[in-house]
Write an enzyme that holds these catalytic residues in place. Structure first.
Site, PDB file in Angstrom:
ATOM      1  CB  CYS A 128      -0.913   0.022   1.223  1.00  0.00           C
ATOM      2  SG  CYS A 128      -2.032  -1.368   1.262  1.00  0.00           S
ATOM      3  CG  ASP A 129       5.350   2.991   0.438  1.00  0.00           C
ATOM      4  OD1 ASP A 129       5.887   3.094   1.547  1.00  0.00           O
ATOM      5  OD2 ASP A 129       5.564   3.795  -0.494  1.00  0.00           O
TER       6      ASP A 129
END
Ligand SMILES: *Cc1c(COP(=O)(O)O)cnc(C)c1O
Length: 382
Positions: A323-324
Site C-alpha cells: 500500500c506504499d
C-alpha cells in the site's frame, strides 16, 4: 550461466514453490568467487556478506578459498558459524561501537577499516596490533548506487589517520570503495593513484591496499568483464607502485552472487490508470519491500521474462504489491510485456542474487521477507 539457469528453472518446474521467491545457484557462486581469484591472483578476496548472507552462499564462497567482508557482530557470528576462520574476516564497516570491535577482537578478527580518529582510537584500544585500513573518500565517477559522502576522508585527513595508526601500534593500510554497480574501471585508477599519493604524503609503509567491491553485473546494458576490470587495475598498480606494493584486498559482493539468483514472481493485477496513458499498470507480488530494493530511483533496470506467455508486447508501468505509493519499480525505465499478460501469470527476473533478499523488510503490510531456495552443490548444507 546457461547451465546455472537450467538448474534454477528445473528446480522451479519441479518444486513449484510459492511466489515470490529467489532461487540461487550455489555452483555459480563458487565459480564466480574462483573467477575473481583467477582475475586477481595476488589479492586476498573477502566476499561482502551484505550482498547475500544465506548460509549456502557463504559455504560456496568458502569452498572457493575466499573469506568475508563483514559489517556487524551478526555477520561475524554467521561467518564463523559456517566454518570461516577469524583470519579470513575483514571488518569493513567504518561505523561501529567499541563493543563491536571488542566482540570482533575477542573472536580473533585482526583486520578493520576506519575513516575517523574516534573509531581509530577504539580499534587501537580494543583490537591492539590489528591491520587497519583508512578509507578514502572516492573522487571518481558515480556508480549506479553511489555512496555520497557518508564514508571516507579526504587525502590530508587520511594521511593524518595513517600516521596515527602507525603511532598507536596498528598496521596501516588504505581502503576505498568506488560504489556498487560501477561500470567504469577508471574509478579504480583514480582510487589507486590517490592511495599511492596519500601513502607517500603520510610517509608510512602500507600493509594493505583494499580496493573494495563495486564490480558490475549485466542487466540490460553490457558491463566490463572481470578480466577487463583486472587489466585496468593491474596497469594502475604498476604505474603507481613500481616498487614493492602493499598486499591487495578485494571486497566483491554483487559480482559473486548477482548472476546466480533469479526471482520468480506472480502478476497480481493488470489494469490501466488514465485514459491518456496507453501504458498498462502491472502489479507483481514482489516489490521494493520484499526484494526489489534496488529499484529505488530505478537504479537497477532488471530484465523481465514472462514464463510461457508469448505474443506482441506493449508498454507497462511495473509496481509492487504493498500500500506504499513509493512501491513502484519502473515508471521512467521503458518496460514492455506481452499484451496478453494477465493476473496469475508468472515472470522471472534474472540476475537478482545480490541485494534482494537481504534488503527485504520482515512484515511490511504483513508480507513475509523474500524466501530464498538454493540449488547446486552447496544447496543441502544449510
Ligand atoms: C557493499 C560494499 C562492498 C560490496 O560491493 P559490491 O558492489 O557488492 O561488490 C564492498 N565494500 C564495501 C565497503 C561495501 O560497503
Amino acid at each position: 550461466m546457461t547451465a546455472s539457469l537450467n538448474r534454477i528453472r528445473a528446480f522451479l518446474a519441479d518444486r513449484e514453490p510459492p511466489t515470490p521467491c529467489l532461487v540461487v545457484d550455489t555452483d555459480l557462486v563458487a565459480e564466480r568467487a574462483a573467477a575473481v581469484s583467477a582475475a586477481f591472483p595476488d589479492a586476498v578476496i573477502r566476499y561482502a556478506v551484505k550482498a547475500n548472507p544465506v548460509p549456502e552462499v557463504l559455504d560456496a564462497v568458502l569452498s572457493a578459498g575466499a573469506g568475508f567482508d563483514v559489517a556487524s557482530t551478526g555477520e561475524i557470528a554467521l561467518c564463523l558459524s559456517r566454518g570461516a576462520k577469524a583470519a579470513e574476516l575483514a571488518y569493513g564497516n567504518t561505523i561501529k561501537k567499541p563493543a563491536d570491535i571488542a566482540f570482533a577482537s575477542a573472536r580473533g578478527v585482526r583486520e578493520f577499516t576506519t575513516d575517523s580518529a574516534g573509531d581509530l582510537a577504539n580499534i587501537a584500544e580494543y583490537a591492539p596490533g590489528s591491520l587497519v585500513s583508512v578509507r578514502l573518500l572516492p573522487d571518481g565517477p558515480d556508480s549506479v548506487t553511489p555512496f555520497g559522502h557518508k564514508f571516507g576522508c579526504e587525502p590530508p585527513v587520511a594521511a593524518d589517520l595513517l600516521r596515527q595508526a602507525a603511532d598507536s601500534g596498528l598496521r596501516p593500510g588504505i581502503a576505498f570503495h568506488v560504489g556498487s554497480q560501477q561500470p567504469d574501471p577508471a574509478a579504480w585508477e583514480i582510487g589507486i593513484a590517490t592511495a599511492a599519493k596519500v601513502a607517500a604524503d603520510a610517509g608510512v609503509a602500507l600493509a594493505r591496499l583494499n580496493i573494495g567491491g563495486g564490480f558490475a553485473t549485466e542487466h540490460r546494458e553490457p558491463v566490463p568483464s572481470l578480466t577487463g576490470y583486472a587489466a585496468v587495475i593491474h596497469a594502475a598498480l604498476d604505474r603507481n607502485w613500481p616498487g614493492p606494493r602493499p598486499e591487495l584486498l578485494l571486497e566483491p559482493g554483487r559480482v559473486i552472487v548477482g548472476d546466480a539468483g533469479l526471482i520468480r514472481t506472480e502478476v497480481v493485477l493488470v489494469t490501466t490508470r488514465a485514459a491518456a496513458d496507453e501504458r498498462r499498470w502491472v502489479y507483481l507480488d514482489v516489490g521494493r519491500y520484499n526484494g526489489m530494493a534496488e529499484c529505488e530511483n530505478e537504479a537497477v533496470a532488471y530484465r523481465l521474462e514472462p514464463v510461457g506467455v508469448k505474443g506482441p508486447e506493449g508498454p507497462v508501468v511495473l509496481a509492487g504489491p504493498t500500500c506504499d505509493g513509493d512501491d513502484v519499480l519502473y515508471q521512467r525505465t521503458p518496460c514492455a510485456l506481452p499484451v496478453s499478460l494477465k493476473a496469475g501469470d508468472l515472470l522471472d527476473i534474472p540476475g537478482t542474487g545480490a541485494y534482494t533478499a537481504s534488503y527485504s523488510s520482515i512484515a511490511f503490510n504483513g508480507i513475509e521477507p523474500l524466501r530464498t531456495y538454493c540449488v547446486g552443490r552447496f544447496a543441502d548444507a544449510g
